[in-house]
Design a protein around this motif. Structure first.
Motif, short mmCIF file in Angstrom:
data_model
loop_
_atom_site.label_atom_id
_atom_site.label_comp_id
_atom_site.label_asym_id
_atom_site.label_seq_id
_atom_site.Cartn_x
_atom_site.Cartn_y
_atom_site.Cartn_z
N UNK A 27 -9.28 -56.27 -103.36
CA UNK A 27 -8.12 -55.39 -103.42
C UNK A 27 -7.36 -55.57 -104.73
N UNK A 28 -7.21 -56.80 -105.15
CA UNK A 28 -6.55 -57.06 -106.44
C UNK A 28 -7.32 -56.38 -107.58
N UNK A 29 -8.64 -56.46 -107.50
CA UNK A 29 -9.46 -55.82 -108.54
C UNK A 29 -9.28 -54.31 -108.51
N UNK A 30 -9.26 -53.72 -107.32
CA UNK A 30 -9.06 -52.28 -107.20
C UNK A 30 -7.71 -51.85 -107.74
N UNK A 74 -16.87 -57.55 -108.84
CA UNK A 74 -15.73 -57.48 -109.77
C UNK A 74 -16.18 -57.70 -111.22
N UNK A 75 -17.39 -58.27 -111.40
CA UNK A 75 -17.96 -58.41 -112.73
C UNK A 75 -17.57 -59.65 -113.49
N UNK A 76 -16.95 -60.61 -112.83
CA UNK A 76 -16.59 -61.83 -113.55
C UNK A 76 -16.43 -62.99 -112.59
N UNK A 77 -16.44 -64.20 -113.15
CA UNK A 77 -16.29 -65.43 -112.37
C UNK A 77 -15.60 -66.47 -113.24
N UNK A 78 -14.68 -67.23 -112.64
CA UNK A 78 -14.01 -68.31 -113.36
C UNK A 78 -14.90 -69.56 -113.35
N UNK A 88 -25.98 -59.10 -112.03
CA UNK A 88 -27.19 -59.52 -111.33
C UNK A 88 -28.26 -60.08 -112.25
N UNK A 89 -28.04 -60.05 -113.57
CA UNK A 89 -29.00 -60.65 -114.50
C UNK A 89 -28.90 -62.16 -114.57
N UNK A 90 -27.79 -62.71 -114.06
CA UNK A 90 -27.57 -64.16 -114.18
C UNK A 90 -27.07 -64.74 -112.87
N UNK A 91 -27.31 -66.03 -112.71
CA UNK A 91 -26.78 -66.76 -111.57
C UNK A 91 -25.26 -66.85 -111.68
N UNK A 92 -24.58 -66.78 -110.55
CA UNK A 92 -23.12 -66.91 -110.54
C UNK A 92 -22.77 -68.39 -110.72
#
Length: 284
Positions: A27-30, A74-78, A88-92
């Motif tokens: 929801x925050x991302x939206x 969301x397209x990102x990770x901390x 999807x090209x890389x491991x999270x």
């Protein structure tokens, strides 16, 4: 049908089976808000969503309900205080891997390390470990020659993009482990695939690249390759540090000892699990 308010949207997401935290992040991302603004949602739970935000949130919730990870949606990770773009090209990147980054920085800060150490990150994926090391050293006013390696051209594209956005200068090499790597390093670090190919847990990771997860019948095929190849690229006094599975520390330590590494040891993650093992190369 009238658009929902924030509280109603979150309630609807939970009826789809979403965890509350996942729903809040989506929801925050939206709404165009950062992921650490969950307190904002509590203070604005009666705010009505605009039609576009409501539609985007619903679509993201359906993707999450189907099993797609939040980070891909969301397209990102901390990771290690850095915001990394992932897909999807890389491991999270996982929080557990911060143990490996911490240990790497500890070794690079030990006495005997040169002012500008050479660091090699094998299987870099999104670039998480290499970028965490480079950024942390830069923050301390130090420099390093950091080389990031991956067999996947797609993964290297993601890692290069992250390095560019963060303003960090790394070298990138497409190679299956050390096959196309030249030179010697003070530190080689890797979070390689380490899940057994028949492990039922792989089903829950279906959205992530299998090549970054599974490594043979016992999960140790890639670690064996790295331990075998690394001595040819380590300077005397250099370290090899590896992440591995929760139950693989003993086996990985045995591989390191058999290959001639000294001071072989493991490090625990925040859950108290032996998550990484490594050793010192003193030369043949």
């Amino acid at each position: 049908m009238n658009p929902p308010n924030c509280a109603q949207a979150l309630a609807a997401a939970q009826t789809l089976g979403l965890e509350r935290l996942d729903a809040q992040l989506l929801l925050l991302h939206a709404l165009g808000k950062p992921g650490d603004a969950r307190a904002w949602l509590l203070a604005h739970d009666t705010d009505i969503l605009q039609d576009r935000a409501a539609e985007d949130f619903r679509a993201m919730c359906l993707r999450r309900a189907a099993g797609e990870p939040v980070a891909y949606i969301v397209g990102h990770k901390e990771f290690f205080g850095l915001t990394l773009q992932v897909d999807a090209r890389v491991l999270i990147p996982r929080p557990d891997t911060e143990t490996l980054a911490d240990w790497s920085l500890e070794r690079l800060g030990a006495s005997g390390m040169p002012p500008v150490p050479a660091v090699l990150d094998l299987g870099t994926g999104s670039g998480a470990i290499a970028l965490a090391i480079a950024h942390s050293l830069q923050t301390e006013g130090r420099q390093a020659k950091v080389v990031a390696v991956d067999a996947s051209a797609d993964a290297l594209e993601v890692a290069r993009g992250n390095a560019s956005r963060l303003g960090l200068a790394l070298d990138f090499i497409q190679s299956h482990w050390l096959e196309k790597v030249s030179g010697h390093f003070h530190l080689i670090v890797s979070n390689p695939p380490y899940i057994a190919s028949a492990d039922p847990h792989l089903e829950a990771l279906a959205y992530e690249p299998l090549s970054a997860l599974a490594a043979g019948t016992d999960g140790l095929d890639d670690i064996r390759d790295i331990v075998r190849q690394a001595p040819g690229h380590l300077l005397s006094g250099g370290w090899l540090l590896l992440e591995h599975g929760y139950d693989q520390a003993e086996a990985v330590c045995a591989l390191l000892a058999q290959a001639g590494f000294a001071q072989v040891q493991s490090r625990l993650d925040l859950a108290g699990i032996a998550r990484c093992s490594g050793g010192l190369w003193v030369g043949a």
